[in-house]
Scaffold this motif. Structure first.
Motif, PDB file in Angstrom:
ATOM      1  N   GLY A   1      17.581 -71.037 -16.917  1.00  0.00           N
ATOM      2  CA  GLY A   1      17.948 -72.323 -16.328  1.00  0.00           C
ATOM      3  C   GLY A   1      16.818 -73.314 -16.421  1.00  0.00           C
ATOM      4  N   ALA A   2      15.897 -73.277 -15.454  1.00  0.00           N
ATOM      5  CA  ALA A   2      14.777 -74.216 -15.428  1.00  0.00           C
ATOM      6  C   ALA A   2      13.950 -74.097 -16.712  1.00  0.00           C
ATOM      7  CB  ALA A   2      13.902 -73.939 -14.210  1.00  0.00           C
ATOM      8  N   GLU A   3      13.752 -75.229 -17.377  1.00  0.00           N
ATOM      9  CA  GLU A   3      12.949 -75.289 -18.612  1.00  0.00           C
ATOM     10  C   GLU A   3      13.358 -74.201 -19.605  1.00  0.00           C
ATOM     11  OE1 GLU A   3       8.756 -76.306 -18.323  1.00  0.00           O
ATOM     12  OE2 GLU A   3       8.985 -76.445 -16.150  1.00  0.00           O
ATOM     13  N   ARG A   4      14.657 -74.045 -19.765  1.00  0.00           N
ATOM     14  CA  ARG A   4      15.132 -72.926 -20.588  1.00  0.00           C
ATOM     15  C   ARG A   4      14.662 -72.989 -22.028  1.00  0.00           C
ATOM     16  NH1 ARG A   4      19.633 -75.802 -18.935  1.00  0.00           N
ATOM     17  NH2 ARG A   4      20.826 -76.915 -20.528  1.00  0.00           N
ATOM     18  N   ASP A   5      14.489 -74.188 -22.579  1.00  0.00           N
ATOM     19  CA  ASP A   5      14.008 -74.262 -23.958  1.00  0.00           C
ATOM     20  C   ASP A   5      12.581 -73.740 -24.065  1.00  0.00           C
ATOM     21  OD1 ASP A   5      16.411 -75.294 -24.827  1.00  0.00           O
ATOM     22  OD2 ASP A   5      15.770 -77.382 -24.645  1.00  0.00           O
ATOM     23  N   ARG A   6      11.753 -74.059 -23.075  1.00  0.00           N
ATOM     24  CA  ARG A   6      10.374 -73.557 -23.091  1.00  0.00           C
ATOM     25  C   ARG A   6      10.346 -72.050 -22.890  1.00  0.00           C
ATOM     26  NH1 ARG A   6       5.426 -73.580 -19.657  1.00  0.00           N
ATOM     27  NH2 ARG A   6       6.525 -74.442 -17.859  1.00  0.00           N
ATOM     28  N   VAL A   7      11.231 -71.549 -22.040  1.00  0.00           N
ATOM     29  CA  VAL A   7      11.288 -70.104 -21.842  1.00  0.00           C
ATOM     30  C   VAL A   7      11.700 -69.418 -23.141  1.00  0.00           C
ATOM     31  CG1 VAL A   7      12.381 -68.215 -20.572  1.00  0.00           C
ATOM     32  CG2 VAL A   7      11.808 -70.343 -19.379  1.00  0.00           C
ATOM     33  N   ARG A   8      12.698 -69.969 -23.825  1.00  0.00           N
ATOM     34  CA  ARG A   8      13.150 -69.391 -25.091  1.00  0.00           C
ATOM     35  C   ARG A   8      12.024 -69.333 -26.113  1.00  0.00           C
ATOM     36  NH1 ARG A   8      18.807 -69.349 -26.473  1.00  0.00           N
ATOM     37  NH2 ARG A   8      20.146 -70.131 -24.806  1.00  0.00           N
ATOM     38  N   SER A   9      11.228 -70.405 -26.164  1.00  0.00           N
ATOM     39  CA  SER A   9      10.183 -70.481 -27.193  1.00  0.00           C
ATOM     40  C   SER A   9       8.920 -69.727 -26.806  1.00  0.00           C
ATOM     41  CB  SER A   9       9.834 -71.948 -27.475  1.00  0.00           C
ATOM     42  OG  SER A   9       9.288 -72.579 -26.332  1.00  0.00           O
ATOM     43  N   THR A  10       8.745 -69.455 -25.521  1.00  0.00           N
ATOM     44  CA  THR A  10       7.508 -68.823 -25.051  1.00  0.00           C
ATOM     45  C   THR A  10       7.656 -67.326 -24.840  1.00  0.00           C
ATOM     46  OG1 THR A  10       6.874 -70.872 -23.924  1.00  0.00           O
ATOM     47  CG2 THR A  10       5.750 -68.867 -23.239  1.00  0.00           C
ATOM     48  N   ALA A  11       8.736 -66.913 -24.200  1.00  0.00           N
ATOM     49  CA  ALA A  11       8.911 -65.495 -23.878  1.00  0.00           C
ATOM     50  C   ALA A  11       9.435 -64.730 -25.097  1.00  0.00           C
ATOM     51  CB  ALA A  11       9.874 -65.334 -22.709  1.00  0.00           C
ATOM     52  N   HIS A  12       8.987 -63.499 -25.237  1.00  0.00           N
ATOM     53  CA  HIS A  12       9.413 -62.633 -26.339  1.00  0.00           C
ATOM     54  C   HIS A  12      10.536 -61.740 -25.820  1.00  0.00           C
ATOM     55  CE1 HIS A  12       9.122 -60.497 -30.089  1.00  0.00           C
ATOM     56  NE2 HIS A  12       8.843 -59.352 -29.495  1.00  0.00           N
ATOM     57  N   LEU A  13      11.760 -62.079 -26.214  1.00  0.00           N
ATOM     58  CA  LEU A  13      12.939 -61.385 -25.694  1.00  0.00           C
ATOM     59  C   LEU A  13      13.846 -60.902 -26.827  1.00  0.00           C
ATOM     60  CD1 LEU A  13      13.733 -63.966 -22.869  1.00  0.00           C
ATOM     61  CD2 LEU A  13      12.581 -61.754 -22.588  1.00  0.00           C
TER      62      LEU A  13
ATOM     63  N   PRO B   1       8.759 -72.592 -13.888  1.00  0.00           N
ATOM     64  CA  PRO B   1       9.933 -71.702 -13.956  1.00  0.00           C
ATOM     65  C   PRO B   1       9.499 -70.264 -13.697  1.00  0.00           C
ATOM     66  CG  PRO B   1       9.301 -72.440 -16.152  1.00  0.00           C
ATOM     67  CD  PRO B   1       8.495 -73.252 -15.179  1.00  0.00           C
ATOM     68  N   LYS B   2      10.262 -69.589 -12.847  1.00  0.00           N
ATOM     69  CA  LYS B   2       9.878 -68.221 -12.490  1.00  0.00           C
ATOM     70  C   LYS B   2       9.802 -67.307 -13.707  1.00  0.00           C
ATOM     71  CE  LYS B   2      10.985 -67.685  -7.625  1.00  0.00           C
ATOM     72  NZ  LYS B   2      11.700 -66.869  -6.627  1.00  0.00           N
ATOM     73  N   ALA B   3      10.645 -67.550 -14.676  1.00  0.00           N
ATOM     74  CA  ALA B   3      10.681 -66.689 -15.859  1.00  0.00           C
ATOM     75  C   ALA B   3       9.332 -66.613 -16.551  1.00  0.00           C
ATOM     76  CB  ALA B   3      11.745 -67.180 -16.836  1.00  0.00           C
ATOM     77  N   LEU B   4       8.537 -67.691 -16.485  1.00  0.00           N
ATOM     78  CA  LEU B   4       7.277 -67.752 -17.228  1.00  0.00           C
ATOM     79  C   LEU B   4       6.050 -67.470 -16.376  1.00  0.00           C
ATOM     80  CD1 LEU B   4       7.844 -70.755 -19.671  1.00  0.00           C
ATOM     81  CD2 LEU B   4       8.102 -68.298 -20.090  1.00  0.00           C
ATOM     82  N   ILE B   5       6.220 -67.232 -15.083  1.00  0.00           N
ATOM     83  CA  ILE B   5       5.069 -66.852 -14.264  1.00  0.00           C
ATOM     84  C   ILE B   5       4.532 -65.522 -14.785  1.00  0.00           C
ATOM     85  CG2 ILE B   5       4.393 -66.079 -11.951  1.00  0.00           C
ATOM     86  CD1 ILE B   5       6.401 -68.153 -10.890  1.00  0.00           C
ATOM     87  N   ARG B   6       3.220 -65.455 -14.945  1.00  0.00           N
ATOM     88  CA  ARG B   6       2.631 -64.272 -15.559  1.00  0.00           C
ATOM     89  C   ARG B   6       2.356 -63.190 -14.529  1.00  0.00           C
ATOM     90  NH1 ARG B   6       1.905 -65.153 -20.737  1.00  0.00           N
ATOM     91  NH2 ARG B   6       0.643 -63.286 -21.079  1.00  0.00           N
ATOM     92  N   TYR B   7       2.745 -61.984 -14.903  1.00  0.00           N
ATOM     93  CA  TYR B   7       2.518 -60.805 -14.070  1.00  0.00           C
ATOM     94  C   TYR B   7       2.107 -59.661 -14.991  1.00  0.00           C
ATOM     95  CZ  TYR B   7       3.372 -56.660 -11.276  1.00  0.00           C
ATOM     96  OH  TYR B   7       3.232 -55.448 -10.650  1.00  0.00           O
ATOM     97  N   ALA B   8       1.008 -59.026 -14.679  1.00  0.00           N
ATOM     98  CA  ALA B   8       0.499 -57.916 -15.495  1.00  0.00           C
ATOM     99  C   ALA B   8       0.366 -58.317 -16.958  1.00  0.00           C
ATOM    100  CB  ALA B   8       1.398 -56.693 -15.355  1.00  0.00           C
ATOM    101  N   GLY B   9      -0.057 -59.572 -17.168  1.00  0.00           N
ATOM    102  CA  GLY B   9      -0.377 -60.011 -18.517  1.00  0.00           C
ATOM    103  C   GLY B   9       0.764 -60.570 -19.346  1.00  0.00           C
ATOM    104  N   ARG B  10       1.962 -60.669 -18.758  1.00  0.00           N
ATOM    105  CA  ARG B  10       3.075 -61.219 -19.530  1.00  0.00           C
ATOM    106  C   ARG B  10       4.032 -61.950 -18.606  1.00  0.00           C
ATOM    107  NH1 ARG B  10       6.417 -55.786 -21.370  1.00  0.00           N
ATOM    108  NH2 ARG B  10       6.144 -54.631 -19.450  1.00  0.00           N
ATOM    109  N   PRO B  11       4.913 -62.789 -19.164  1.00  0.00           N
ATOM    110  CA  PRO B  11       5.857 -63.517 -18.308  1.00  0.00           C
ATOM    111  C   PRO B  11       6.767 -62.568 -17.529  1.00  0.00           C
ATOM    112  CG  PRO B  11       5.789 -64.486 -20.503  1.00  0.00           C
ATOM    113  CD  PRO B  11       5.034 -63.191 -20.581  1.00  0.00           C
TER     114      PRO B  11
END
Length: 201
Positions: free
Chosen positions: A58-70, A26-36
């Protein structure tokens, strides 16, 4: 914290893509400059002046929710994300706070967009623009700012990967192009070569 009746444009980060050409991550979790990437996009729009931020997942939204700090973001699920960016724009517009005067639409895969570019679009809105887009050497790019009176038309015309293209074409005469080539880079991140280039940059 969300402003119940925002007086300044709100931000809409479209982060639902599946990254098919990036190995299915999922693009949301691709790392850039040390963070998603999604964290980077949210930080950019906030630093540029948007207090209220909605993120479409959208894609893998549950994993994005649990991984990214938003923290403080309004998270919206788009079950139709595979149909293209248009479906995410519709989902995001439907979730915006009532009374928002305009929305700044930010794509998650444009890490070269800077807070300075966001701030210029917000300044264009303060100066009266109801439709504005960042421009790079005179060519329209992202982000895009859409005034509230255009929300319904933007949603109606959003299909496939076109996003707000139909709206901007229909109102080309009133679209304000805000030159940002001196403070931002418009390139998106779609392929492993793009990722290597951005990571090396």
């Amino acid at each position: 914290m969300h402003d119940p009746t925002p007086r300044t444009p709100v931000a809409l980060v479209l982060a639902a893509g599946g990254g098919r050409r990036l190995g299915g991550r999922p693009k949301a979790l691709i790392r850039y400059a040390g963070r998603p990437l999604v964290e980077h996009a949210v930080a950019t729009v906030r630093a540029g002046g948007c207090r209220d931020v909605t993120v479409v997942l959208g894609a893998e939204r549950d994993r994005v929710r649990s991984t990214a700090h938003l923290p403080g973001c309004r998270l919206v699920a788009n079950p139709d994300w595979a149909q293209g960016m248009g479906s995410s724009l519709r989902a995001g517009l439907a979730a915006l706070p009532s009374g928002a005067p305009a929305v700044l639409v930010m794509l998650v895969d444009t890490p070269g967009v800077t807070p300075a570019a966001v701030a210029r679009l917000l300044a264009a809105h303060r100066a009266g623009a109801e439709l504005a887009a960042a421009a790079y050497g005179g060519r329209r790019g992202h982000p895009v700012l859409i005034g509230a009176r255009h929300f319904a038309e933007a949603a109606a015309g959003a299909g496939g990967d076109a996003g707000a293209r139909a709206l901007l074409a229909a109102h080309a005469a009133e679209l304000v192009l805000v030159e940002c080539a001196d403070v931002a880079v418009p390139d998106d991140l779609d392929t492993p070569a793009d990722l290597d280039r951005w990571s090396a940059g």
